[in-house]
Design a protein around this motif. Structure first.
Motif, short mmCIF file in Angstrom:
data_model
loop_
_atom_site.label_atom_id
_atom_site.label_comp_id
_atom_site.label_asym_id
_atom_site.label_seq_id
_atom_site.Cartn_x
_atom_site.Cartn_y
_atom_site.Cartn_z
N ALA A 7 31.76 -63.71 -104.34
CA ALA A 7 31.36 -64.79 -103.43
C ALA A 7 30.28 -65.68 -104.04
CB ALA A 7 30.87 -64.20 -102.11
N LYS A 8 29.83 -65.32 -105.26
CA LYS A 8 28.79 -66.07 -105.98
C LYS A 8 27.48 -66.13 -105.19
CE LYS A 8 31.81 -68.86 -108.94
NZ LYS A 8 33.01 -68.04 -108.72
N LEU A 9 27.13 -65.01 -104.56
CA LEU A 9 25.88 -64.92 -103.83
C LEU A 9 24.90 -64.04 -104.61
CD1 LEU A 9 24.18 -65.49 -101.34
CD2 LEU A 9 25.24 -63.51 -100.22
N PRO A 10 23.82 -64.60 -105.14
CA PRO A 10 22.83 -63.80 -105.87
C PRO A 10 22.32 -62.65 -105.01
CG PRO A 10 22.44 -66.13 -106.23
CD PRO A 10 23.48 -66.04 -105.15
N ALA A 11 22.16 -61.47 -105.62
CA ALA A 11 21.85 -60.30 -104.83
C ALA A 11 21.01 -59.29 -105.58
CB ALA A 11 23.15 -59.63 -104.36
N VAL A 12 20.30 -58.48 -104.80
CA VAL A 12 19.57 -57.32 -105.30
C VAL A 12 20.22 -56.08 -104.69
CG1 VAL A 12 17.37 -56.09 -105.22
CG2 VAL A 12 17.41 -58.56 -105.61
N ILE A 13 20.46 -55.08 -105.53
CA ILE A 13 21.06 -53.84 -105.07
C ILE A 13 19.97 -52.77 -104.97
CG2 ILE A 13 22.79 -52.07 -105.54
CD1 ILE A 13 23.89 -54.93 -104.93
N ALA A 14 19.87 -52.13 -103.81
CA ALA A 14 18.86 -51.10 -103.60
C ALA A 14 19.51 -49.88 -102.98
CB ALA A 14 17.75 -51.64 -102.69
N LEU A 73 22.99 -57.48 -114.74
CA LEU A 73 23.08 -58.79 -114.10
C LEU A 73 22.40 -58.79 -112.73
CD1 LEU A 73 24.23 -61.67 -114.01
CD2 LEU A 73 26.34 -60.71 -113.06
N MET A 74 22.75 -57.85 -111.89
CA MET A 74 22.12 -57.70 -110.58
C MET A 74 20.97 -56.70 -110.70
SD MET A 74 25.22 -57.29 -107.84
CE MET A 74 26.02 -58.72 -107.09
N PRO A 75 19.78 -57.02 -110.20
CA PRO A 75 18.71 -56.02 -110.20
C PRO A 75 19.12 -54.79 -109.40
CG PRO A 75 17.85 -58.20 -109.68
CD PRO A 75 19.35 -58.31 -109.65
N GLU A 76 18.87 -53.61 -109.97
CA GLU A 76 19.15 -52.35 -109.30
C GLU A 76 17.84 -51.61 -109.07
OE1 GLU A 76 21.84 -50.02 -111.62
OE2 GLU A 76 23.42 -51.54 -111.63
N LEU A 77 17.48 -51.45 -107.82
CA LEU A 77 16.25 -50.76 -107.47
C LEU A 77 16.62 -49.45 -106.77
CD1 LEU A 77 14.33 -53.94 -106.34
CD2 LEU A 77 14.00 -52.65 -108.44
N LEU A 78 16.58 -48.37 -107.54
CA LEU A 78 17.11 -47.09 -107.10
C LEU A 78 15.99 -46.04 -107.01
CD1 LEU A 78 20.19 -47.06 -109.51
CD2 LEU A 78 20.03 -48.12 -107.24
N GLN A 79 16.16 -45.15 -106.06
CA GLN A 79 15.24 -44.04 -105.84
C GLN A 79 13.79 -44.51 -105.75
OE1 GLN A 79 17.80 -42.08 -104.64
NE2 GLN A 79 16.27 -40.53 -105.08
N GLU A 80 12.92 -44.12 -106.71
CA GLU A 80 11.50 -44.48 -106.64
C GLU A 80 11.30 -46.01 -106.62
OE1 GLU A 80 12.86 -42.62 -108.97
OE2 GLU A 80 12.15 -40.57 -108.60
N ASP A 81 12.19 -46.74 -107.28
CA ASP A 81 12.08 -48.20 -107.31
C ASP A 81 12.58 -48.86 -106.03
OD1 ASP A 81 11.01 -48.17 -109.89
OD2 ASP A 81 13.01 -48.15 -110.79
N CYS A 82 13.23 -48.08 -105.19
CA CYS A 82 13.74 -48.62 -103.92
C CYS A 82 12.59 -48.63 -102.91
CB CYS A 82 14.92 -47.77 -103.43
SG CYS A 82 15.67 -48.37 -101.90
#
Length: 386
Positions: free
Chosen positions: A284-291, A322-331
């Protein structure tokens, strides 16, 4: 005397596989004509295309050891029943869809039947247990893959494998209408929208909603007039609706998939739980952050089992963050808000992500036929139907 119409025996074990199966059946009918026959095991999407399921597909939709163990005798009975049906019907081909614990066992049991065995949705050997690949290659005759990087994992073991594309391409993410969404809810074009997707399972929304709530509190201080859109699914809609009442940004709850994709088209950015939705957002060409976060023990186990560098599908396909991934402690709210803020404005970070989305579209070959039609073409070619 006319030739016997082609007959395909399809087996799906989950809702996602049923949707894939329904689209594949429609494409096979489009290619081979309305007389093509179907039998097997499926759900509502496959039933709508003419499949009379051998038994309710829900009997195969089990996840987790605790759920599966009590049902092993029944599953073995269904496995034997399905094998007997395939042998009796002698279809043009057996097409199994995902659910490898059941479907690949079925394919292996039919190795002496002389019936082409085609499996749709490659098992994710690239993520964990790569040693499964040669074993899978001995159980089936052809494999249809969803990701462009998957075929080499299997072809090196002698299994013909075709990349046909991901079913999310046919799900509507490419056709959202942002103007329609804003008109529907009376939102002016100047108002910045953020789409927030906290997941589709009770466990993940319970873990993520408090983090996302604190994140949007921080972001609302940085983005004047921020409006939130929260797409969700019926099974967690009540839980999500209750949680977002106290959020800033006058959040709109959305449960319809068409409206969801319209919201994507209307938004400046998105915050999403990890999952297939990351690929929808990219298309969909929507910039996103994945957490995302799981319980500490599960995280400990995954870190020892998984062999991949990324969680988000677009990152996996391009093999880059490409998409920032903020997982576990970074979430955590501060980190997520910091990653989201530049996506809400016309910044180089936002521009770089949009440029990456075009490379993703090229890698996924979006200019070719839809995945279900590509899959139908491969299947027909494999069984000699042109």
């Amino acid at each position: 005397m006319s030739a016997t119409p082609p007959h395909f025996f399809l087996v799906a074990g989950e809702i996602s596989g049923d949707l894939i199966g329904g689209r594949l059946m429609a494409s096979l009918k489009k290619r081979l004509g309305p007389d093509v026959r179907f039998s097997g095991v499926g759900g509502p999407a496959m039933t709508a295309e003419g499949l009379e399921s051998l038994f309710p597909m829900q009997e195969l939709s089990l996840m987790g050891l605790a759920e599966v163990l009590p049902h092993i005798p029944a599953l073995l009975k269904r496995l034997s029943q399905t094998e007997a049906a395939v042998r009796a019907e002698r279809p043009t081909a057996l097409i199994t869809i995902d659910a490898p614990s059941f479907t690949l066992r079925l394919a292996k049991s039919l190795g002496d039947a002389g019936i082409p065995r085609i499996h749709y949705v490659a098992p994710q050997v690239w993520a964990w247990r790569a040693g499964r690949a040669p074993k899978i290659a001995r159980k089936i005759d052809r494999l249809l893959a969803l990701f462009p990087f998957e075929p080499p994992w299997f072809t090196k073991h002698g299994l013909p494998t075709d990349y046909v594309g991901h079913p999310v391409v046919e799900g509507g993410a490419l056709s959202g209408d942002g103007d329609r969404f804003r008109e529907r809810y009376g939102i002016p074009a100047s108002k910045p929208l953020l789409t927030v997707l906290p997941g589709s399972r009770q466990g993940e929304v319970t873990r993520l909603l408090p983090v996302f709530a604190a994140t949007v509190e921080l972001l609302a201080e940085q983005v004047p007039g921020l409006q939130l859109v929260v797409p969700t699914v019926p099974q967690v809609a009540d839980r999500v609706a209750e949680a977002i009442r106290s959020w800033p940004g006058d959040p709109l709850l959305v449960t319809d998939s068409v409206v969801k994709f319209d919201a994507f088209a209307a938004s400046r950015a998105a915050l999403a739980a990890s999952g297939t939705v990351a690929l929808e957002l990219a298309l969909a060409k929507l910039p996103a952050v994945i957490a995302y976060k799981v319980n500490p023990f599960t995280a400990w186990m995954l870190r020892r089992l998984l062999t991949i560098r990324y969680a988000a599908l677009p990152n996996l396909i391009l093999d880059e963050p490409l998409m920032p991934e903020l997982l576990q402690e970074d979430c955590n709210p501060a980190a997520i808000a910091k990653a989201l803020a530049p996506l809400m404005l016309d910044t180089p970070v936002r521009g770089g992500m949009l440029e990456g989305y075009q490379r993703l579209a090229d890698a996924m070959e979006l200019d070719l036929a839809p995945p279900s039609e590509r899959a139908a073409e491969v299947i027909c070619r494999h069984v000699g139907l042109g």
